[in-house]
Design a protein around this motif. Structure first.
Motif, PDB file in Angstrom:
ATOM      1  N   HIS A   1       4.699  -0.425  -3.716  1.00  0.00           N
ATOM      2  CA  HIS A   1       5.330  -0.755  -2.461  1.00  0.00           C
ATOM      3  C   HIS A   1       4.032  -0.989  -1.378  1.00  0.00           C
ATOM      4  N   GLY A   2       3.393  -2.378  -0.539  1.00  0.00           N
ATOM      5  CA  GLY A   2       2.076  -2.541  -0.375  1.00  0.00           C
ATOM      6  C   GLY A   2       1.520  -1.448   0.756  1.00  0.00           C
ATOM      7  N   ARG A   3       0.689  -1.700   1.025  1.00  0.00           N
ATOM      8  CA  ARG A   3       0.487  -0.616   2.165  1.00  0.00           C
ATOM      9  C   ARG A   3      -0.812  -0.873   2.850  1.00  0.00           C
ATOM     10  N   ARG A   4      -1.313  -0.318   3.740  1.00  0.00           N
ATOM     11  CA  ARG A   4      -2.829  -1.447   4.329  1.00  0.00           C
ATOM     12  C   ARG A   4      -3.873  -0.636   3.599  1.00  0.00           C
ATOM     13  N   SER A   5      -5.020  -1.987   3.689  1.00  0.00           N
ATOM     14  CA  SER A   5      -6.289  -1.547   2.842  1.00  0.00           C
ATOM     15  C   SER A   5      -7.301  -1.061   3.925  1.00  0.00           C
TER      16      SER A   5
ATOM     17  N   ASN B   1      -9.770  -2.754   4.803  1.00  0.00           N
ATOM     18  CA  ASN B   1     -10.325  -3.182   6.082  1.00  0.00           C
ATOM     19  C   ASN B   1      -9.229  -3.558   6.272  1.00  0.00           C
ATOM     20  N   GLN B   2      -7.599  -3.364   7.107  1.00  0.00           N
ATOM     21  CA  GLN B   2      -6.703  -3.298   7.397  1.00  0.00           C
ATOM     22  C   GLN B   2      -5.413  -4.295   7.277  1.00  0.00           C
ATOM     23  N   PHE B   3      -6.042  -5.064   6.452  1.00  0.00           N
ATOM     24  CA  PHE B   3      -5.337  -6.144   6.242  1.00  0.00           C
ATOM     25  C   PHE B   3      -4.271  -5.900   5.252  1.00  0.00           C
ATOM     26  N   PHE B   4      -3.136  -6.014   4.807  1.00  0.00           N
ATOM     27  CA  PHE B   4      -1.324  -5.441   4.405  1.00  0.00           C
ATOM     28  C   PHE B   4      -1.851  -5.689   2.971  1.00  0.00           C
ATOM     29  N   GLU B   5      -1.802  -4.935   2.529  1.00  0.00           N
ATOM     30  CA  GLU B   5      -1.402  -5.128   0.239  1.00  0.00           C
ATOM     31  C   GLU B   5      -0.559  -5.070  -0.002  1.00  0.00           C
TER      32      GLU B   5
END
Length: 126
Positions: free
Chosen positions: A55-59, A61-65
């Protein structure tokens, strides 16, 4: 394992599907350029082809991974049902009270996933 009735076959089938999806991402021409990624999803980036998390998450740097599950949903929507079913049944075996449906459901989900792969559903073409 499945022939022996071992519920851990659910984990094996899911990780076989997971590794096939990761291989599809590495081969997918969508990731050859930023424009190809943006054409599929505004936040998808070429480096997302190397996703390993489910599952993804916020990095930082605040962009979505993106995680593999989100990328599958974006690029291979026809396969998300079987893939997610395998994932959920794997979680039941590993972290919960064991396989709720019987092992036939796992084998059926695997067969659906395998058929989609054979039919070319993991090409990433819109």
């Amino acid at each position: 394992m499945a022939a022996a009735g071992d519920e851990w076959a659910a984990v094996m089938f899911f990780y076989a599907a997971y590794q096939r999806m990761r291989a599809a991402l590495l081969e997918d021409p969508t990731f050859d350029s930023a424009a190809g990624c943006a054409a599929r999803h505004v936040d998808l980036r070429p480096e997302d082809r190397h996703a390993t998390r489910h599952h993804g998450r916020r990095s930082r740097n605040q962009f979505f991974e993106f995680g593999v599950n989100e990328i599958v949903q974006i690029l291979y929507p026809g396969s998300i049902g079987a893939y997610d079913q395998l994932h959920q049944m794997s979680i039941q075996v590993r972290y919960e009270r064991g396989l709720v449906p019987d092992l036939r459901a796992v084998v059926e989900a695997w067969e659906r996933f395998r058929k989609l792969d054979e039919e070319g559903a993991l090409t990433g073409r819109p």
